[in-house]
Design a protein around this motif. Structure first.
Motif, mmCIF file in Angstrom:
data_model
loop_
_atom_site.group_PDB
_atom_site.id
_atom_site.type_symbol
_atom_site.label_atom_id
_atom_site.label_comp_id
_atom_site.label_asym_id
_atom_site.label_seq_id
_atom_site.Cartn_x
_atom_site.Cartn_y
_atom_site.Cartn_z
ATOM 1 N N LEU A 1 -4.272 3.666 -0.367
ATOM 2 C CA LEU A 1 -4.593 2.640 -1.506
ATOM 3 C C LEU A 1 -3.659 1.432 -1.469
ATOM 4 O O LEU A 1 -2.475 1.456 -1.318
ATOM 5 C CB LEU A 1 -4.271 3.522 -2.854
ATOM 6 N N GLY A 2 -4.465 0.464 -1.732
ATOM 7 C CA GLY A 2 -3.672 -0.900 -1.682
ATOM 8 C C GLY A 2 -3.978 -1.946 -2.648
ATOM 9 O O GLY A 2 -5.159 -1.857 -3.276
ATOM 10 N N VAL A 3 -3.235 -3.034 -3.053
ATOM 11 C CA VAL A 3 -3.379 -4.046 -3.989
ATOM 12 C C VAL A 3 -2.942 -5.412 -2.988
ATOM 13 O O VAL A 3 -1.923 -5.126 -2.258
ATOM 14 C CB VAL A 3 -2.562 -3.808 -5.322
ATOM 15 N N ALA A 4 -3.664 -6.465 -2.981
ATOM 16 C CA ALA A 4 -3.463 -7.654 -2.419
ATOM 17 C C ALA A 4 -3.768 -8.749 -3.454
ATOM 18 O O ALA A 4 -4.335 -8.789 -4.385
ATOM 19 C CB ALA A 4 -4.406 -7.692 -1.271
ATOM 20 N N TYR A 5 -2.955 -9.801 -2.778
ATOM 21 C CA TYR A 5 -3.207 -11.052 -3.662
ATOM 22 C C TYR A 5 -3.472 -12.074 -2.495
ATOM 23 O O TYR A 5 -3.264 -12.392 -1.451
ATOM 24 C CB TYR A 5 -1.872 -11.541 -4.039
ATOM 25 N N ASP B 1 -10.027 -13.568 -9.204
ATOM 26 C CA ASP B 1 -10.568 -14.403 -8.019
ATOM 27 C C ASP B 1 -9.239 -14.394 -7.042
ATOM 28 O O ASP B 1 -9.319 -14.492 -5.931
ATOM 29 C CB ASP B 1 -10.474 -15.886 -8.465
ATOM 30 N N ASN B 2 -8.101 -13.790 -7.541
ATOM 31 C CA ASN B 2 -6.988 -13.786 -6.553
ATOM 32 C C ASN B 2 -6.530 -12.199 -6.378
ATOM 33 O O ASN B 2 -6.064 -11.968 -5.324
ATOM 34 C CB ASN B 2 -5.778 -14.306 -7.270
ATOM 35 N N TRP B 3 -6.652 -11.208 -6.865
ATOM 36 C CA TRP B 3 -6.262 -9.895 -6.991
ATOM 37 C C TRP B 3 -7.334 -8.913 -6.560
ATOM 38 O O TRP B 3 -8.299 -8.987 -7.214
ATOM 39 C CB TRP B 3 -5.608 -9.261 -8.182
ATOM 40 N N THR B 4 -7.013 -8.044 -5.563
ATOM 41 C CA THR B 4 -8.325 -7.293 -5.130
ATOM 42 C C THR B 4 -7.493 -5.793 -4.948
ATOM 43 O O THR B 4 -6.058 -5.541 -4.719
ATOM 44 C CB THR B 4 -8.573 -7.515 -3.615
ATOM 45 N N LEU B 5 -8.042 -4.801 -4.978
ATOM 46 C CA LEU B 5 -7.744 -3.462 -4.763
ATOM 47 C C LEU B 5 -8.734 -2.881 -3.591
ATOM 48 O O LEU B 5 -9.760 -3.068 -3.507
ATOM 49 C CB LEU B 5 -8.033 -2.516 -6.237
ATOM 50 N N GLN C 1 0.900 -1.063 0.042
ATOM 51 C CA GLN C 1 -0.195 -0.027 -0.024
ATOM 52 C C GLN C 1 0.788 1.457 0.031
ATOM 53 O O GLN C 1 2.026 1.156 0.303
ATOM 54 C CB GLN C 1 -1.062 -0.074 1.309
ATOM 55 N N VAL C 2 0.140 2.315 -0.381
ATOM 56 C CA VAL C 2 0.909 3.648 -0.404
ATOM 57 C C VAL C 2 -0.198 4.557 0.332
ATOM 58 O O VAL C 2 -1.528 4.338 0.474
ATOM 59 C CB VAL C 2 1.544 4.210 -1.691
ATOM 60 N N GLY C 3 0.222 5.524 0.814
ATOM 61 C CA GLY C 3 -0.828 6.403 1.585
ATOM 62 C C GLY C 3 -0.077 7.972 2.094
ATOM 63 O O GLY C 3 1.025 8.056 1.625
ATOM 64 N N TYR C 4 -1.027 8.687 2.663
ATOM 65 C CA TYR C 4 -0.736 10.196 2.735
ATOM 66 C C TYR C 4 -1.245 10.558 4.102
ATOM 67 O O TYR C 4 -2.506 10.416 4.049
ATOM 68 C CB TYR C 4 -1.046 11.309 1.566
ATOM 69 N N LEU D 1 -8.691 3.511 14.093
ATOM 70 C CA LEU D 1 -9.798 3.166 13.341
ATOM 71 C C LEU D 1 -10.059 3.671 12.164
ATOM 72 O O LEU D 1 -9.469 4.560 11.651
ATOM 73 C CB LEU D 1 -11.142 3.838 14.397
ATOM 74 N N GLY D 2 -10.678 2.848 11.196
ATOM 75 C CA GLY D 2 -11.079 3.205 9.913
ATOM 76 C C GLY D 2 -11.927 2.458 9.122
ATOM 77 O O GLY D 2 -12.889 1.795 9.749
ATOM 78 N N ALA D 3 -11.996 3.010 7.683
ATOM 79 C CA ALA D 3 -13.073 2.298 6.924
ATOM 80 C C ALA D 3 -12.699 2.389 5.472
ATOM 81 O O ALA D 3 -11.684 3.204 5.151
ATOM 82 C CB ALA D 3 -14.398 3.303 7.168
ATOM 83 N N GLY D 4 -13.014 1.583 4.938
ATOM 84 C CA GLY D 4 -12.683 1.660 3.464
ATOM 85 C C GLY D 4 -13.569 0.524 2.562
ATOM 86 O O GLY D 4 -14.644 0.096 3.122
#
Length: 224
Positions: free
Chosen positions: A218-222, A180-184, A42-45, A170-173
């Motif tokens: 913002l993130g990407v996951a497997y 089937d394997n990659w998510t944003l 992930q990257v963030g600010y 605490l957060g929300a998203g």
């Protein structure tokens, strides 16, 4: 007559079979299942918050600053999808970056400081609801960070300190399964670190600090 009846029956049977052959049977598409282990980046600010340093001797030298800066890191966790679409999970993350708060004291412009969060991390639970491949969620848990404090007098080094911070977040998203394997995902997070006392050396100055941050990620996951 009998030959006519037999021929008619054969013609009807062949016509029915031809129509049946034209019917395409489609299997129902299974809804996406969020259960499983995943890892990602992930990257963030950090877009704001508060960095308050209270000097125990005089409030003239207190700092009231706002943190800013970008960061990046890794995360991983496990989701389990219950019947009905509810998703529960656990997740951890660690990040490094250039999150700083810089400014002068409240009452003396000769003194200024820079506070940097060298790294930060968290361990959290997540609760979401699956709309097939889209999952909005909330998350919360404990937070840790490494604080580096440096003070200057008229631009020259005066004292410094480094301390570990603990607190909560605490957060929300929302997360979207591209395959089937990659998510944003996109996420907002509020983090508050507990009050921390520290001594800045070599001047032997005693401070009490409280830090809060607001950040977007913002993130990407497997998913395995």
């Amino acid at each position: 007559m009998r030959n006519f009846i037999i021929a008619s029956a054969l013609l009807a049977a062949s016509t029915t079979g031809a129509k049946a052959a034209d019917v395409v049977v489609q299997e129902p598409v299974a809804a996406y299942n969020w259960s499983g282990v995943y890892v990602g980046g992930q990257v963030g600010y950090v877009a704001g918050g508060k960095v308050n340093h209270d000097y125990v001797v005089s409030d003239m030298y207190d700092y009231r600053l706002s943190p800013r800066g970008a960061f990046g890191g890794i995360f991983g966790g496990y989701n389990y999808q219950l019947d009905g679409g509810v998703v529960v999970g656990i997740e951890g993350d660690v990040n490094w970056g250039d999150v700083k708060a810089t400014g002068e004291t409240v009452g003396d412009p000769d003194f200024a400081s820079t506070t940097k969060l060298a790294w930060n991390g968290s361990g959290r639970v997540r609760l979401g609801y699956a709309f097939d491949r889209v999952m909005p969620y909330v998350t919360g848990g404990f937070a840790v960070a490494r604080l580096r404090f440096e003070e200057r007098e008229n631009g020259s080094f005066y004292d410094e300190a480094a301390k570990n911070l603990t607190g909560w977040t605490l957060g929300a998203g929302a997360e979207y399964a591209v395959t089937d394997n990659w998510t944003l995902r996109g996420e907002y997070r509020y983090t508050q670190y507990g009050k921390k006392d520290f001594v800045a050396m070599p001047q032997d100055e005693k401070w009490e600090t409280k830090i809060r941050t607001h950040d977007l990620r913002l993130g990407v996951a497997y998913k395995f």
